[in-house]
Scaffold this motif. Structure first.
Motif, mmCIF file in Angstrom:
data_model
loop_
_atom_site.group_PDB
_atom_site.id
_atom_site.type_symbol
_atom_site.label_atom_id
_atom_site.label_comp_id
_atom_site.label_asym_id
_atom_site.label_seq_id
_atom_site.Cartn_x
_atom_site.Cartn_y
_atom_site.Cartn_z
ATOM 1 N N ALA A 56 30.328 89.741 59.813
ATOM 2 C CA ALA A 56 30.200 89.216 58.440
ATOM 3 C C ALA A 56 29.266 90.093 57.607
ATOM 4 N N LYS A 63 35.871 83.040 49.917
ATOM 5 C CA LYS A 63 34.520 82.725 50.394
ATOM 6 C C LYS A 63 33.545 83.839 50.054
ATOM 7 N N ILE A 64 32.305 83.466 49.869
ATOM 8 C CA ILE A 64 31.249 84.457 49.623
ATOM 9 C C ILE A 64 30.652 84.788 50.983
ATOM 10 N N MET A 65 30.763 86.029 51.362
ATOM 11 C CA MET A 65 30.320 86.428 52.699
ATOM 12 C C MET A 65 28.802 86.300 52.846
ATOM 13 N N GLY A 66 28.386 85.865 54.042
ATOM 14 C CA GLY A 66 26.947 85.703 54.287
ATOM 15 C C GLY A 66 26.420 84.353 53.832
ATOM 16 N N MET A 67 27.318 83.504 53.316
ATOM 17 C CA MET A 67 26.912 82.163 52.887
ATOM 18 C C MET A 67 27.556 81.111 53.785
ATOM 19 N N GLY A 68 26.795 80.073 54.107
ATOM 20 C CA GLY A 68 27.320 78.967 54.908
ATOM 21 C C GLY A 68 27.130 79.196 56.398
ATOM 22 N N HIS A 69 27.057 78.110 57.139
ATOM 23 C CA HIS A 69 26.914 78.197 58.597
ATOM 24 C C HIS A 69 27.327 76.866 59.207
ATOM 25 N N ARG A 70 28.027 76.919 60.313
ATOM 26 C CA ARG A 70 28.472 75.681 60.974
ATOM 27 C C ARG A 70 27.290 74.833 61.443
ATOM 28 N N PHE A 87 25.231 81.472 43.037
ATOM 29 C CA PHE A 87 26.139 80.789 43.976
ATOM 30 C C PHE A 87 25.606 79.404 44.306
ATOM 31 N N MET A 144 27.420 75.822 43.643
ATOM 32 C CA MET A 144 27.798 74.953 44.759
ATOM 33 C C MET A 144 27.053 73.617 44.679
ATOM 34 N N LYS A 199 28.249 70.630 46.972
ATOM 35 C CA LYS A 199 28.557 71.277 48.256
ATOM 36 C C LYS A 199 27.483 72.340 48.533
ATOM 37 N N LEU A 209 25.358 75.166 49.813
ATOM 38 C CA LEU A 209 25.567 76.206 50.831
ATOM 39 C C LEU A 209 24.459 77.245 50.690
ATOM 40 N N ASN A 241 23.185 82.786 55.352
ATOM 41 C CA ASN A 241 22.985 82.876 56.797
ATOM 42 C C ASN A 241 22.381 84.252 57.106
ATOM 43 N N ASP A 269 23.508 86.944 58.135
ATOM 44 C CA ASP A 269 24.271 88.132 57.752
ATOM 45 C C ASP A 269 24.136 88.496 56.278
#
Ligand code: COA
Length: 380
Positions: A225, A255-262, A301, A305, A310, A312, A315, A317
């Motif tokens: 990522a 999706k915006i890379m480097g954003m969000g994580h499970r 971002f 969000m 939502k 976010l 992460n 990365d």
């Protein structure tokens, strides 16, 4: 067959027990064997962290000195492996080279795989020590330069940059590189670690298990990522383009890379540390082009969000690619560096798996045709 619960991608399924890594996704905290990652980054080194992961506790000064000596003397790669790297096809993916080298290395050791206590991987430390050398040699040969013999007086991060460049890095660069390795050394039951444990559960070798884990890490849904974040930065180009780029990208449902994580529901604790490294490097190198875009993009971002309800967050990365880029590392080496750091975590999990092993063999829900007559070839 008894009724079994099905969860696609094993989401929410507890697939094992572990005492290695704790992720507190609600509060954004990460611990290796109970030690907060923030403390390890500030106070430890990659080599000490490897010891902690493999031997389950922090070493005494004497233990660390012995371990470090052992680890550093295992860094050199033998001529047949250097040749293998030199002959790797120029268009090949370095992650596949790492997988092949890992399997090849297996031929140089005697395997005692029955139980973690008898496994000699803890002593040889080949896998963890040599991946850095393999990656550096790959880059040197790609540039038509000679192999750099690893130094035994340098930390793992410093030695990696030294082997890549052929000259010693500045102390702050060496410290940042080493701490990046600490940050990436372990992260629970992620896809590559789970892969390593599945392979280990058949009592296969550490080398085969790690080779498979590298294959799992290679995919864009896992490692990689941070490379996509760099592509995104190139596409945005300048800080003034951030808002228009973001609106267009979100409108296209990308999706915006480097954003969000499970796992993390707040900002990934590793991303705070990485952001600090990026600030330090940007200032020292007088180059804030990545930092300025990433800072503005995060703000815009997150506010968009939040408006959508939502939330976010970045992460690990999000900032790591820019850190590596400012250290002069080419983008295609980002995933291999992830592998070289994570190898310690994989090995710790393999040893833990063997301690109380049970073969992984899940079931699948059969949705194919019911039993039917075989049709002769001439009648089809
Ligand atoms: N950019 C924009 N929207 C995002 C997003 C991102 N990076 N990450 C998640 N979302 C949105 C999804 O579109 C989804 O929206 P919806 O409910 O309207 O469909 C919602 O947030 C949940 O996303 P989902 O993909 O189901 O979350 P997840 O927990 O399964 O995924 C990731 C986690 C990491 C896979 C995901 O956040 C992602 O793809 N991030 C970008 C890639 C990345 O940085 N990977 C490195 C991870 S360390």
């Amino acid at each position: 067959m008894a009724e079994v619960e099905y969860s696609k991608g094993l989401e929410g399924v507890v697939a094992g027990e572990s005492v290695i890594c704790q992720i507190d996704g609600q509060n954004g905290k990460l611990f290796y064997r109970g030690y907060n990652i923030d403390d390890l980054v500030k106070k430890s080194t990659y080599e000490e962290t490897v010891y902690l992961l493999l031997f389950e506790q922090l070493p005494t000064a004497a233990e660390l000195a012995e371990f470090t000596g052992n680890f550093r003397s295992g860094r050199h790669i033998v001529t047949p492996i250097q040749d293998m790297i030199r002959n790797f096809p120029p268009g090949g993916d370095p992650m596949e080279l790492l997988q092949s080298v890992m399997s090849y290395l297996s031929g140089y050791v005697e395997h005692k795989i029955k139980h973690s206590a008898t496994c000699n991987c803890r002593q040889t430390l080949h896998q963890v020590a040599q991946l850095a050398t393999v990656i550096a040699a790959y880059q040197r040969f790609k540039e038509g330069k000679p192999y750099v013999v690893p130094r035994q007086d340098l930390s793992h991060g410093a030695n990696f940059l030294y082997m890549l460049r052929g000259e010693e890095p500045l102390p702050y660069e060496a410290a940042i590189m080493d701490k990046c390795l600490v940050l990436h050394a372990e992260h629970g039951f992620n896809t590559s670690t789970f892969t390593a444990r599945v392979v280990a559960s058949s009592l296969s070798t550490c080398y085969s298990s790690i080779s498979a884990a590298i294959g799992a890490l290679r995919g864009p849904l896992h490692g990689g990522a941070n490379e996509q974040v760099m592509d995104m930065l190139k596409e945005i180009g300048a800080v003034d383009n951030v808002d228009s780029w973001l609106d267009k990208t979100l409108a296209e449902k990308k999706k915006i890379m480097g954003m969000g994580h499970r796992e993390y529901k707040v900002k990934d604790p590793r991303s705070y540390v990485m952001e600090g490294f990026l600030r330090e490097l940007s200032e020292k190198k007088g180059d804030s082009r990545y930092l300025s875009i990433l800072t503005k993009l995060e703000k815009s971002f997150r506010s968009r969000m939040d408006e959508k309800g939502k939330p976010l967050y970045p992460n690990v990365d999000y900032f790591s690619g820019s850190v590596y880029a400012l250290l002069g590392i080419p983008q295609y080496l980002f995933s291999p560096i992830f592998a070289l750091a994570r190898c310690a975590g994989w090995l710790a999990h393999i040893l833990e798996q063997r301690k109380d092993n049970r073969l992984f063999r899940p079931e699948c829900l059969y949705t194919g045709p019911q039993p039917r007559e075989y049709t002769a070839l001439e009648k089809r």
